[in-house]
Design a protein around this motif. Structure first.
Motif, mmCIF file in Angstrom:
data_model
loop_
_atom_site.group_PDB
_atom_site.id
_atom_site.type_symbol
_atom_site.label_atom_id
_atom_site.label_comp_id
_atom_site.label_asym_id
_atom_site.label_seq_id
_atom_site.Cartn_x
_atom_site.Cartn_y
_atom_site.Cartn_z
ATOM 1 N N GLU A 187 -24.415 0.267 41.396
ATOM 2 C CA GLU A 187 -25.833 0.046 41.094
ATOM 3 C C GLU A 187 -26.750 0.430 42.251
ATOM 4 O O GLU A 187 -27.951 0.224 42.170
ATOM 5 C CB GLU A 187 -26.056 -1.421 40.731
ATOM 6 C CG GLU A 187 -25.242 -1.908 39.563
ATOM 7 C CD GLU A 187 -25.644 -1.276 38.247
ATOM 8 O OE1 GLU A 187 -26.792 -0.811 38.118
ATOM 9 O OE2 GLU A 187 -24.789 -1.250 37.347
ATOM 10 N N ARG A 188 -26.175 0.956 43.344
ATOM 11 C CA ARG A 188 -26.933 1.407 44.512
ATOM 12 C C ARG A 188 -27.749 0.261 45.119
ATOM 13 O O ARG A 188 -28.926 0.388 45.409
ATOM 14 C CB ARG A 188 -27.805 2.598 44.168
ATOM 15 C CG ARG A 188 -26.974 3.707 43.517
ATOM 16 C CD ARG A 188 -27.666 5.007 43.372
ATOM 17 N NE ARG A 188 -28.130 5.618 44.590
ATOM 18 C CZ ARG A 188 -27.369 6.179 45.528
ATOM 19 N NH1 ARG A 188 -26.091 6.184 45.408
ATOM 20 N NH2 ARG A 188 -27.908 6.737 46.582
ATOM 21 N N ILE A 189 -27.076 -0.870 45.316
ATOM 22 C CA ILE A 189 -27.709 -2.069 45.853
ATOM 23 C C ILE A 189 -27.472 -2.122 47.357
ATOM 24 O O ILE A 189 -26.345 -2.026 47.818
ATOM 25 C CB ILE A 189 -27.133 -3.329 45.178
ATOM 26 C CG1 ILE A 189 -27.482 -3.300 43.691
ATOM 27 C CG2 ILE A 189 -27.650 -4.591 45.841
ATOM 28 C CD1 ILE A 189 -26.797 -4.364 42.876
ATOM 29 N N ARG A 190 -28.558 -2.265 48.097
ATOM 30 C CA ARG A 190 -28.462 -2.365 49.561
ATOM 31 C C ARG A 190 -27.998 -3.745 49.983
ATOM 32 O O ARG A 190 -27.131 -3.914 50.817
ATOM 33 C CB ARG A 190 -29.811 -2.045 50.187
ATOM 34 C CG ARG A 190 -29.809 -2.092 51.691
ATOM 35 C CD ARG A 190 -31.158 -1.618 52.228
ATOM 36 N NE ARG A 190 -31.136 -1.643 53.666
ATOM 37 C CZ ARG A 190 -31.564 -2.666 54.391
ATOM 38 N NH1 ARG A 190 -32.077 -3.727 53.812
ATOM 39 N NH2 ARG A 190 -31.507 -2.621 55.702
ATOM 40 N N CYS A 191 -28.607 -4.772 49.398
ATOM 41 C CA CYS A 191 -28.199 -6.145 49.684
ATOM 42 C C CYS A 191 -28.583 -7.029 48.507
ATOM 43 O O CYS A 191 -29.419 -6.658 47.681
ATOM 44 C CB CYS A 191 -28.816 -6.655 50.981
ATOM 45 S SG CYS A 191 -30.602 -6.738 50.969
ATOM 46 N N LEU A 203 -32.607 -2.507 46.448
ATOM 47 C CA LEU A 203 -31.915 -1.249 46.186
ATOM 48 C C LEU A 203 -31.961 -0.326 47.394
ATOM 49 O O LEU A 203 -32.822 -0.464 48.268
ATOM 50 C CB LEU A 203 -32.540 -0.550 44.982
ATOM 51 C CG LEU A 203 -32.541 -1.345 43.671
ATOM 52 C CD1 LEU A 203 -33.220 -0.550 42.564
ATOM 53 C CD2 LEU A 203 -31.134 -1.731 43.266
ATOM 54 N N LEU A 204 -31.027 0.607 47.436
ATOM 55 C CA LEU A 204 -31.036 1.618 48.485
ATOM 56 C C LEU A 204 -32.304 2.453 48.381
ATOM 57 O O LEU A 204 -32.779 2.744 47.284
ATOM 58 C CB LEU A 204 -29.820 2.538 48.353
ATOM 59 C CG LEU A 204 -28.465 1.920 48.695
ATOM 60 C CD1 LEU A 204 -27.350 2.887 48.322
ATOM 61 C CD2 LEU A 204 -28.394 1.589 50.168
ATOM 62 N N MET A 216 -31.823 5.638 36.724
ATOM 63 C CA MET A 216 -31.154 4.363 36.497
ATOM 64 C C MET A 216 -29.730 4.533 35.978
ATOM 65 O O MET A 216 -28.941 3.600 35.987
ATOM 66 C CB MET A 216 -31.958 3.483 35.554
ATOM 67 C CG MET A 216 -32.051 3.987 34.135
ATOM 68 S SD MET A 216 -33.125 3.001 33.083
ATOM 69 C CE MET A 216 -32.191 1.527 32.895
ATOM 70 N N PHE A 217 -29.372 5.738 35.545
ATOM 71 C CA PHE A 217 -28.010 5.998 35.087
ATOM 72 C C PHE A 217 -27.192 6.741 36.130
ATOM 73 O O PHE A 217 -26.192 7.382 35.826
ATOM 74 C CB PHE A 217 -28.033 6.784 33.775
ATOM 75 C CG PHE A 217 -28.622 5.991 32.643
ATOM 76 C CD1 PHE A 217 -27.926 4.922 32.113
ATOM 77 C CD2 PHE A 217 -29.879 6.281 32.155
ATOM 78 C CE1 PHE A 217 -28.461 4.165 31.091
ATOM 79 C CE2 PHE A 217 -30.427 5.535 31.138
ATOM 80 C CZ PHE A 217 -29.717 4.473 30.598
ATOM 81 N N TYR A 218 -27.595 6.626 37.381
ATOM 82 C CA TYR A 218 -26.881 7.267 38.477
ATOM 83 C C TYR A 218 -25.415 6.870 38.485
ATOM 84 O O TYR A 218 -24.544 7.662 38.795
ATOM 85 C CB TYR A 218 -27.538 6.882 39.808
ATOM 86 C CG TYR A 218 -26.827 7.446 41.003
ATOM 87 C CD1 TYR A 218 -27.112 8.719 41.461
ATOM 88 C CD2 TYR A 218 -25.842 6.707 41.660
ATOM 89 C CE1 TYR A 218 -26.451 9.249 42.554
ATOM 90 C CE2 TYR A 218 -25.184 7.223 42.745
ATOM 91 C CZ TYR A 218 -25.485 8.494 43.191
ATOM 92 O OH TYR A 218 -24.824 9.023 44.264
ATOM 93 N N TRP A 219 -25.127 5.629 38.122
ATOM 94 C CA TRP A 219 -23.769 5.098 38.169
ATOM 95 C C TRP A 219 -22.814 5.834 37.248
ATOM 96 O O TRP A 219 -21.600 5.740 37.397
ATOM 97 C CB TRP A 219 -23.770 3.606 37.871
ATOM 98 C CG TRP A 219 -24.288 3.262 36.513
ATOM 99 C CD1 TRP A 219 -25.583 3.028 36.171
ATOM 100 C CD2 TRP A 219 -23.522 3.122 35.327
ATOM 101 N NE1 TRP A 219 -25.671 2.755 34.829
ATOM 102 C CE2 TRP A 219 -24.414 2.816 34.289
ATOM 103 C CE3 TRP A 219 -22.169 3.229 35.032
ATOM 104 C CZ2 TRP A 219 -24.011 2.608 32.978
ATOM 105 C CZ3 TRP A 219 -21.763 3.032 33.717
ATOM 106 C CH2 TRP A 219 -22.678 2.719 32.717
ATOM 107 N N LEU A 220 -23.334 6.603 36.284
ATOM 108 C CA LEU A 220 -22.446 7.383 35.423
ATOM 109 C C LEU A 220 -21.796 8.539 36.180
ATOM 110 O O LEU A 220 -20.803 9.093 35.743
ATOM 111 C CB LEU A 220 -23.215 7.933 34.217
ATOM 112 C CG LEU A 220 -23.585 6.913 33.153
ATOM 113 C CD1 LEU A 220 -24.495 7.546 32.119
ATOM 114 C CD2 LEU A 220 -22.348 6.332 32.511
#
Length: 147
Positions: free
Chosen positions: A9-13, A87-88, A95-99
């Motif tokens: 999910e490109r989460i920084r923290c 997010l980073l 938002m569908f980067y994770w695919l």
């Protein structure tokens, strides 16, 4: 699990929402007030103090303390909606980067098992007669023998 979610999910923290922390703390206080652990006695449950908060035990709604196994299961599957995320900041807005790019790592690098889905336990093998030679040749791993 958290690291996988954060990467996908490109989460920084991430951190628990204040209202979730307050609710959990309130449930802890309510639970431990009904136990012997809040009595005025020095205990490692209270950082070696006579008075104070019980910090060394997992709570339970039952008349006995929660187990370590229950604690592990509870934190293994967190309620993600109880967290706030940062997010980073890499400019990625999709938002569908994770695919990803549409291929697995094994496909891109021509390595690993690219047909894992053709092996047990992913196969759904139809039942067949035990004496059918052709069926046995096609599905030898499906044969179960009893001794």
């Amino acid at each position: 699990m958290e690291a996988q979610v954060m990467q996908r999910e490109r989460i920084r923290c991430m951190e628990p929402k204040p209202e979730a922390v307050r609710a959990f703390e309130a449930s802890l206080e309510a639970y431990f007030q009904t136990t012997v652990f809040t009595q005025n006695c020095r205990s490692w449950y209270k950082f070696g103090r006579e008075e104070g908060r019980v910090v060394g035990l997992w709570p339970s709604a039952l008349p006995f303390l929660g187990s370590t196994l229950h604690a592990m299961r509870a934190i293994e599957h967190p309620r993600w909606e109880d967290y706030q995320y940062e997010l980073l900041e890499d400019g990625e807005q999709n938002m569908f980067y994770w695919l990803g790019e549409g291929q697995t790592y094994s496909q891109k690098t021509f390595s690993g098992d690219r047909a894992w889905y053709l092996r047990p336990p992913y196969l759904d093998i139809p039942p067949g007669p035990a004496d059918d030679e052709e069926w046995i040749e096609c599905f030898p791993h499906a044969m179960i023998t009893c001794e």
